[in-house]
Design a protein around this motif. Structure first.
Motif, PDB file in Angstrom:
ATOM      1  N   UNK A  56       0.844  -1.187   0.000  1.00 41.20           N
ATOM      2  CA  UNK A  56       0.000   0.000   0.000  1.00 41.20           C
ATOM      3  C   UNK A  56       0.884   1.244   0.000  1.00 41.20           C
ATOM      4  N   UNK A  57       0.408   2.282  -0.605  1.00 38.14           N
ATOM      5  CA  UNK A  57       1.155   3.533  -0.661  1.00 38.14           C
ATOM      6  C   UNK A  57       1.113   4.101  -2.055  1.00 38.14           C
ATOM      7  N   UNK A  58       2.269   4.514  -2.564  1.00 40.57           N
ATOM      8  CA  UNK A  58       2.352   5.136  -3.883  1.00 40.57           C
ATOM      9  C   UNK A  58       2.627   4.073  -4.943  1.00 40.57           C
ATOM     10  N   UNK A  59       1.930   4.173  -6.044  1.00 42.77           N
ATOM     11  CA  UNK A  59       2.158   3.323  -7.200  1.00 42.77           C
ATOM     12  C   UNK A  59       2.757   4.223  -8.273  1.00 42.77           C
ATOM     13  N   UNK A  60       4.062   4.084  -8.501  1.00 49.00           N
ATOM     14  CA  UNK A  60       4.759   4.976  -9.428  1.00 49.00           C
ATOM     15  C   UNK A  60       4.225   4.871 -10.849  1.00 49.00           C
ATOM     16  N   UNK A  61       3.793   3.674 -11.266  1.00 46.59           N
ATOM     17  CA  UNK A  61       3.209   3.531 -12.597  1.00 46.59           C
ATOM     18  C   UNK A  61       1.935   4.342 -12.723  1.00 46.59           C
ATOM     19  N   UNK A  62       1.090   4.275 -11.689  1.00 46.04           N
ATOM     20  CA  UNK A  62      -0.150   5.055 -11.700  1.00 46.04           C
ATOM     21  C   UNK A  62       0.135   6.551 -11.599  1.00 46.04           C
ATOM     22  N   UNK A  63       1.179   6.931 -10.872  1.00 49.46           N
ATOM     23  CA  UNK A  63       1.543   8.347 -10.781  1.00 49.46           C
ATOM     24  C   UNK A  63       1.890   8.868 -12.170  1.00 49.46           C
ATOM     25  N   UNK A  64       2.665   8.107 -12.913  1.00 50.32           N
ATOM     26  CA  UNK A  64       3.018   8.507 -14.269  1.00 50.32           C
ATOM     27  C   UNK A  64       1.793   8.626 -15.163  1.00 50.32           C
ATOM     28  N   UNK A  65       0.848   7.686 -15.034  1.00 49.63           N
ATOM     29  CA  UNK A  65      -0.388   7.740 -15.826  1.00 49.63           C
ATOM     30  C   UNK A  65      -1.226   8.960 -15.444  1.00 49.63           C
ATOM     31  N   UNK A  66      -1.261   9.278 -14.149  1.00 48.29           N
ATOM     32  CA  UNK A  66      -2.032  10.441 -13.704  1.00 48.29           C
ATOM     33  C   UNK A  66      -1.435  11.728 -14.255  1.00 48.29           C
ATOM     34  N   UNK A  67      -0.135  11.865 -14.193  1.00 50.31           N
ATOM     35  CA  UNK A  67       0.524  13.060 -14.730  1.00 50.31           C
ATOM     36  C   UNK A  67       0.303  13.130 -16.246  1.00 50.31           C
ATOM     37  N   UNK A  68       0.416  12.009 -16.935  1.00 46.54           N
ATOM     38  CA  UNK A  68       0.196  11.982 -18.383  1.00 46.54           C
ATOM     39  C   UNK A  68      -1.245  12.360 -18.740  1.00 46.54           C
ATOM     40  N   UNK A  69      -2.188  11.984 -17.875  1.00 48.25           N
ATOM     41  CA  UNK A  69      -3.603  12.282 -18.113  1.00 48.25           C
ATOM     42  C   UNK A  69      -3.863  13.780 -18.233  1.00 48.25           C
ATOM     43  N   UNK A  70      -3.082  14.582 -17.509  1.00 46.49           N
ATOM     44  CA  UNK A  70      -3.285  16.040 -17.526  1.00 46.49           C
ATOM     45  C   UNK A  70      -2.098  16.771 -18.151  1.00 46.49           C
ATOM     46  N   UNK A  71      -1.318  16.073 -18.959  1.00 44.99           N
ATOM     47  CA  UNK A  71      -0.105  16.650 -19.546  1.00 44.99           C
ATOM     48  C   UNK A  71      -0.381  17.837 -20.459  1.00 44.99           C
ATOM     49  N   UNK A  72      -1.605  17.963 -20.948  1.00 43.99           N
ATOM     50  CA  UNK A  72      -1.947  19.099 -21.813  1.00 43.99           C
ATOM     51  C   UNK A  72      -2.369  20.329 -21.011  1.00 43.99           C
ATOM     52  N   UNK A  73      -2.335  20.222 -19.686  1.00 46.54           N
ATOM     53  CA  UNK A  73      -2.724  21.331 -18.806  1.00 46.54           C
ATOM     54  C   UNK A  73      -1.495  22.101 -18.339  1.00 46.54           C
TER      55      UNK A  73
END
Length: 132
Positions: A56-73
């Motif tokens: 449990x904690x941070x999932x670095x793969x998901x963190x990258x996907x989250x940042x990529x999701x808003x990369x146009x912002x």
């Protein structure tokens, strides 16, 4: 020039989610003093769940996907954001702002601050930094 801003909000009215626990982003476009709603982007939160090893904690793969999701912002507004996320966001040209408030008010305060005209820095900007 119009600027896109992602807002951490599960209800579409308030900025109340931690960046790493955001279940969806409300994306708006700011053009001068005008704000236009664009869309809601569902997100798989990178924090709080189990990672690939079951920890449990941070999932670095998901963190990258989250940042990529808003990369146009150009910016993201959350109720809180961790240092690691701030650095990853800044690497993609996204400034993190901590403004727990109603979305409309948070966007107005951000516009009034002029902070969107400043260069992106690998630090979060707190509520106190953007008071008009």
């Amino acid at each position: 020039m119009p600027v896109k801003v992602a807002i951490s909000s599960a209800d579409g009215r308030t900025v109340h989610q931690h960046f790493g626990q955001t279940t969806q982003f409300v994306v708006c476009e700011i053009d001068g003093r005008s704000v236009r709603f664009l869309e809601v982007r569902p997100n798989r939160p990178p924090c709080g769940g189990a990672d690939e090893a079951g920890e449990r904690g941070h999932d670095e793969g998901s963190m990258g996907r989250t940042v990529a999701l808003i990369a146009d912002c150009r910016a993201v507004i959350s109720a809180q954001v961790g240092v690691g996320a701030v650095v990853r966001l800044a690497e993609r040209g996204i400034q993190a702002f901590v403004i727990p408030d109603f979305i409309e008010s948070a966007l107005g305060r951000l516009i009034d601050s002029g902070a969107l005209d400043e260069p992106v820095q690998p630090k979060k900007r707190w509520l106190e930094d953007i008071r008009p």
